[in-house]
Design an enzyme around this catalytic site. Sequence first.
Site, PDB file in Angstrom:
ATOM      1  N   ASP A 107      17.398  15.475  46.207  1.00 11.93           N
ATOM      2  CA  ASP A 107      16.410  14.532  46.041  1.00 11.93           C
ATOM      3  C   ASP A 107      15.198  14.988  47.040  1.00 11.93           C
ATOM      4  O   ASP A 107      13.984  14.976  46.848  1.00 11.93           O
ATOM      5  CB  ASP A 107      16.728  13.104  46.036  1.00 11.93           C
ATOM      6  N   ASP A 165      18.287  24.099  37.281  1.00  2.85           N
ATOM      7  CA  ASP A 165      17.706  23.938  36.014  1.00  2.85           C
ATOM      8  C   ASP A 165      16.445  23.012  36.304  1.00  2.85           C
ATOM      9  O   ASP A 165      15.285  23.471  35.996  1.00  2.85           O
ATOM     10  CB  ASP A 165      18.348  23.245  34.737  1.00  2.85           C
ATOM     11  N   LYS A 200      23.955  18.091  47.180  1.00  3.27           N
ATOM     12  CA  LYS A 200      23.866  16.844  47.293  1.00  3.27           C
ATOM     13  C   LYS A 200      25.222  16.253  47.973  1.00  3.27           C
ATOM     14  O   LYS A 200      26.177  15.588  47.628  1.00  3.27           O
ATOM     15  CB  LYS A 200      23.969  16.154  45.874  1.00  3.27           C
ATOM     16  N   TYR A 224      27.309  22.068  33.316  1.00  3.87           N
ATOM     17  CA  TYR A 224      27.194  22.612  32.153  1.00  3.87           C
ATOM     18  C   TYR A 224      28.416  23.122  31.433  1.00  3.87           C
ATOM     19  O   TYR A 224      28.415  23.002  30.348  1.00  3.87           O
ATOM     20  CB  TYR A 224      26.186  23.931  32.048  1.00  3.87           C
ATOM     21  N   ASP A 267      12.141  23.829  36.857  1.00  2.00           N
ATOM     22  CA  ASP A 267      10.856  23.294  35.757  1.00  2.00           C
ATOM     23  C   ASP A 267       9.970  22.798  36.988  1.00  2.00           C
ATOM     24  O   ASP A 267       8.595  22.938  36.761  1.00  2.00           O
ATOM     25  CB  ASP A 267      11.540  22.503  34.902  1.00  2.00           C
TER      26      ASP A 267
END
Length: 371
Positions: free
Chosen positions: A221, A245, A189, A142, A249
């Site tokens: 994942d 983020d 990851k 970001y 959701d």
Amino acid sequence: MKKNITVILGDGIGPEVTRQSLKVLDAVAEQFNHEFNYTYCLMGADAIDKTGNPLPDETIESCLHTDAVLFGAIGHPKYDNDPTAKVRPEQGLLKLRKSLQLYANIRPIITYPSLHHLSPVKSKNLEGVDFIIFRELTGGIYFGRKEMNEEKTQASDDCVYTKPEIERIAHLAFRYAQQRRKKLTLVDKANVLETSRLWRKVVQEIAPQYDDVTVDYLFVDNAAMQIILNPKQFDVVLTENMFGDIISDEASVLSGSLGLLPSASVGTGTALFEPIHGSYPQAAGKDIANPLGSILSTAMMLDYLNMREEASLVRQAVDWTLQNGFVTKDIDSINFYFTSTIGELIADFVNNKITGEVNKKNIELRKSTII
Ligand code: IPM
Ligand code: MG
């Protein structure tokens, strides 16, 4: 107690959901003899329209010198579909997070038995789900260097993390885990990304200081899949900015509606409280948005202000509305109540005005199926 609160209504449904939180805060003030002083500030598309700047200096100043910030939502479709826009609403929120050094975004995920049917996940997998996502908020992709070549055919976003950035949020997450079920899952990851390998190394170094906490590691994942397959396994989830983020959701579908989820962003200075949903422009001004994400964020704010009894009463009021079918359109598209009605009911509950059976008929008059 006297507290100063900076209120940023923001864009889309932000103003109408935040106004319900203010009703609830006023009820808390009355019931517990507190005084909340609100200072209204601009941010987002609203601020661009009024000042040309998504985060005016006065907003930063107010937030730096207040006890807490309550924020609605950010974003407007006219910017989403214009990749060439130089000024974007979201820049305001990112700059505010950076200015207040809000390095940890805390997103609790719980499920409500009365809403199990709304989730695409099977009820048996939803019972007892209770975890909390610690999302790093001021670093990573970001905030890395962003580049676009002159021909506009190649672009890049750097993802950078430093050891101290990881340490401070990791300590916070470990301390939370100690107060809970004592399990921390790092989502990364590390099989591909150097930054993720640094996260793992730092967390492994810190872990022995919290030897009562069990640590496990999941690739993002796999974590995305596990959140749906077996969400009960999680207690505290720690992760970097972008992964946080996305998975927060995703996790919201467990609760049944994105509109229910609150968040707290904490750091070195003032903390900020906001629902995790966006500005939902299609619903703006219609009095149909779910105010519970904002009201539960307000409960997190009360906890932060050391008003624990007050926070728990607000949560009790929210539970009461859900259990009694006082819900907005996202939860029941036929028998739904207005945003403002839910706010009033919760404020009334806090003020002890709701005793015994509620005469639903009186409230039913305000129910609408027209929209
Ligand atoms: C969130 C939002 C923001 C983010 C946007 C609006 C910049 O999606 O708070 O989750 O990506 O952090
Ligand atoms: Mg998001």
